[in-house]
Design a protein around this motif. Sequence first.
Motif, PDB file in Angstrom:
ATOM      1  N   THR A  86       0.836  -1.190   0.000  1.00 44.14           N
ATOM      2  CA  THR A  86       0.000   0.000   0.000  1.00 44.14           C
ATOM      3  C   THR A  86       0.875   1.246   0.000  1.00 44.14           C
ATOM      4  O   THR A  86       1.814   1.350   0.792  1.00 44.14           O
ATOM      5  CB  THR A  86      -0.900  -0.013   1.255  1.00 44.14           C
ATOM      6  N   VAL A 103      -7.553  -2.835   4.270  1.00 47.42           N
ATOM      7  CA  VAL A 103      -6.637  -1.849   3.683  1.00 47.42           C
ATOM      8  C   VAL A 103      -7.309  -0.491   3.429  1.00 47.42           C
ATOM      9  O   VAL A 103      -6.734   0.541   3.763  1.00 47.42           O
ATOM     10  CB  VAL A 103      -5.990  -2.424   2.395  1.00 47.42           C
ATOM     11  N   PRO A 149      -3.700   1.028  -2.126  1.00 43.02           N
ATOM     12  CA  PRO A 149      -3.155  -0.271  -2.490  1.00 43.02           C
ATOM     13  C   PRO A 149      -2.642  -0.247  -3.932  1.00 43.02           C
ATOM     14  O   PRO A 149      -3.284   0.348  -4.806  1.00 43.02           O
ATOM     15  CB  PRO A 149      -4.361  -1.211  -2.345  1.00 43.02           C
TER      16      PRO A 149
END
Lengths: 292, 183
Positions: free
Chosen positions: A174, A192, A223
């Motif tokens: 990420t 995420v 990401p």
Amino acid sequence: MSLAQQFGFLDEYAKKEIRRTSLKAVAIPGYQVPYSSREMPMGRGFGTGGLQLTLALIGEGEVLKVIDQGSDDSVNAVNLRAFIEMTCPGVGTTRVTGEADLIQSRHRIPEKPLREDQLLVLQVPYPDPLVVVEASEEKRKQLHGEADYSRLLVKLYEDIVKFDEITISHRYPTRINDHYVIDPSPIPRWDVPKLHMSKALVLLGAGREKKIYAVPPYTKAEPLAFEDKPFRVEAFLDERGRRRACARCGCDSSFLDEYVDSNSGHQVYRCSDADWCDEQLTRRSAPEVING
Amino acid sequence: MLEVSAIWTAQVQQQNYRALLDAISHPGWVKSILHQAGSPASTAVLATLLDAEVSLADPEGLLEAADWPLLQASTAAPEEADYILCMGSKAAQFQPRLGSLPSPEQSATLIICVDSLHEGELKISLEGPGVNGNADCAIAGLHPDWLSQREDWVCGYPLGVDLLLVDDSAVLALPRTTRVEVV
């Protein structure tokens, strides 16, 4: 262990070093700041990085929640919580996400959105996402500095060629604030997006690898993906393409763990986040209580 | 009887560290620093962060001589130091360490003493990581040259310096990622 032990177990020099390191980590979002990770009375790899951060952060009167894989009752969470309770007199603990000032977690970010006044500490086993494409740390540090992640992108592209999609299930690389790419710890893909523009500061500690890094609040966390292969989270669809729900609380918008029912042999899905599941269950049963 | 101020105790340093962490996580926030009456808050900030592992430059001689042995930090020229204690009313006469591309954390942190973080002639607007949209600040006692010098120091991200502006009781942080505009 005697109660006359130093508050927070670590000596003040160790805490100061972690504090200086964490401030630089926040100032350079996503950059892995090295520090001299101290020996803790538990094996490296059992959350010593997160523990050292928590011990340097926490003060009397604060309330702590410790999570392992979404549950406060898993073995790692139970042991870390007991250790902090023993070494930090005056610190409260809770299982309720909304009541915690500090949350130390392994492998999950709570489902309930965190607030600006909360702080999340994540335990990290492998901090460097470039380790799969470059063995030399000296070279990795240079690549990070230049924000050169071309080899990592090639690795993701190879996945697409082979499997028609990026197959990373957790520790999804990420990019933070358009520069450093981090290993966000073994959280699932599901978690995420919670890092992106998070209201709470996220500090990540790798004890064995001796690194601390951070995702500051209100900071981009994207990401790695491709324009024609966008990032996607777990879908939890059943055979008929419908979103599965938690067998306990009925929630169909949480990250689910898969179990096998020992009686029927069937697969059962339940919320991974234990506090979230309890909250949904209370919410669902509340009207019945009123009617009853 | 030797009396030592509470800023040297573990409990106060923990609270002041959290104020600093809040400040650097939220550029523009003015966070109170616990400090001894009659002693500047900048001393409490230094007490929170420094020990014998790091070096401090004090080119203006702002630190009381009695505080040096308590800090334990070694002295260094501003060009070499990990931490630099500065006077906001006077523009910097030095080039701080900016770190290197592989190790940008090996850069200086500047603690700049200003008159006020609550009101003042210098109005700035902040943007960047930690700032929700943008944040407006008014500062008194910061020479405008500091901001243009800072621009030169932070233009090669991830290299740069991190600034902690401290008045008599509070701190405001400008990490290297913050974009500052004078309004």
